[in-house]
Scaffold this motif. Structure first.
Motif, short mmCIF file in Angstrom:
data_model
loop_
_atom_site.label_atom_id
_atom_site.label_comp_id
_atom_site.label_asym_id
_atom_site.label_seq_id
_atom_site.Cartn_x
_atom_site.Cartn_y
_atom_site.Cartn_z
N ALA A 111 0.84 -1.20 0.00
CA ALA A 111 0.00 0.00 0.00
C ALA A 111 0.87 1.25 0.00
O ALA A 111 0.58 2.23 -0.70
CB ALA A 111 -0.93 -0.02 1.20
N ASN B 70 1.37 3.57 -3.57
CA ASN B 70 0.64 4.83 -3.47
C ASN B 70 1.47 5.99 -4.03
O ASN B 70 2.55 6.29 -3.51
CB ASN B 70 0.27 5.11 -2.01
N ASN B 71 0.95 6.62 -5.06
CA ASN B 71 1.66 7.75 -5.66
C ASN B 71 1.32 9.07 -4.97
O ASN B 71 1.93 10.07 -5.23
CB ASN B 71 1.33 7.85 -7.16
#
Length: 287
Positions: A282, A286-287
């Motif tokens: 996660a 996640n960007n």
């Protein structure tokens, strides 16, 4: 300079190492890289065209410690698990690493030879400490950093760590090695069949050459870290007070996500692998 005092013990350990690789339940490639500090052993899992994720293990546990994690992570990443030079593992040191600068230089030489210009980095315990030190020195090389109970870094080591761990290295018997690892676990000895035997084989007639002593990193260094960081520490961590370490990290690391793993101790990457795999992915995705 080998950690094993006789070649016969090295051969026995390497055979046990090769057998333990079945625990990963996925394909791998292996190679030795020649560095200033000796021959560095690297395991590579997954599709090399995917983004690279570099792993550094905890003291005496070798890259085999990642057996519950790698398969999940290779769905998204090419994983490079590196045996820390001078520690018990397949890497073979020609120089004793004493200073943090030497550890950072060794890792840079290794990732340079792997052709990794920019990568994700994760480390457990002493591997977490070296990973953090590398990230501070080469921020342009590390895209994101995941730390699992990093040694010292955010709090000095507690006396209990030395009380339980050193007899295992000194006496090298099954009793004392089990005692050391039980102190690091919230569930007794949570290892898969074969991994405990592998750990015992590593301690038999071995003397680690890695002499790097991790120290708490000062605030003036930590505030300069621009790399996004995930910090996971077990609630029952024995090597330092978990909550105090997390509060220190929150105070001084600008871009950090902290997770206190409930009911877990130092070896939670194995005991709570599903949670670690999920939360790590996660964070990394996640960007």
């Amino acid at each position: 300079m080998d950690v094993f005092l006789e070649s016969g013990y090295r051969e026995q350990y390497n055979n046990c190492y090769d057998e333990s690789l079945k625990l990963f339940q996925c394909d791998y490639e292996e190679q030795y890289l020649h560095t200033t500090y000796g021959k560095t052993y690297v395991l590579q899992f997954g599709d090399r065209t995917k983004p690279p994720l570099v792993l550094l293990h905890g003291m005496t546990m070798s890259s085999v410690m990642w057996y519950p994690n790698v398969k999940a992570w290779t769905e998204h990443y090419a994983v490079y698990a590196i045996d820390i030079i001078g520690d018990i593992g397949k890497s073979m040191a020609s120089e004793v690493i004493l200073q943090k600068e030497e550890a950072v230089d060794w890792l840079k030489e290794t990732v340079d030879q792997l052709g990794l210009k920019r990568f994700l980095l994760a480390g457990h315990s002493i591997g977490g400490y070296i990973s953090l030190r590398f990230s501070l020195a080469y921020q342009d090389r590390v895209e994101k950093l995941a730390l699992f109970a990093p040694a010292a870094a955010f709090h000095r080591l507690h006396w209990r760590f030395f009380y339980y761990s050193f007899p295992g290295l000194l006496f090298q018997t099954e009793k004392w090695v089990d005692r050391a690892f039980r102190s690091l676990s919230a569930e007794g000895l949570p290892f898969a069949p074969g991994y405990r035997e592998f750990i015992l084989a590593g301690y038999h007639h071995a003397l680690p050459r890695l002499r790097l002593y991790p120290l708490r990193i000062e605030p003036e260094e930590l505030v300069t870290l621009k790399v996004p960081v995930l910090l996971m520490i077990g609630e029952l961590e024995v090597i330092y007070p978990a909550q105090q370490a997390i509060e220190y990290a929150k105070q001084y690391v600008p871009n950090i996500q902290c997770i206190l793993v409930q009911g877990a101790n130092h070896t939670f990457t194995i005991e709570r692998a599903d949670l670690v795999n999920e939360r790590t992915l996660a964070f990394l995705l996640n960007n």
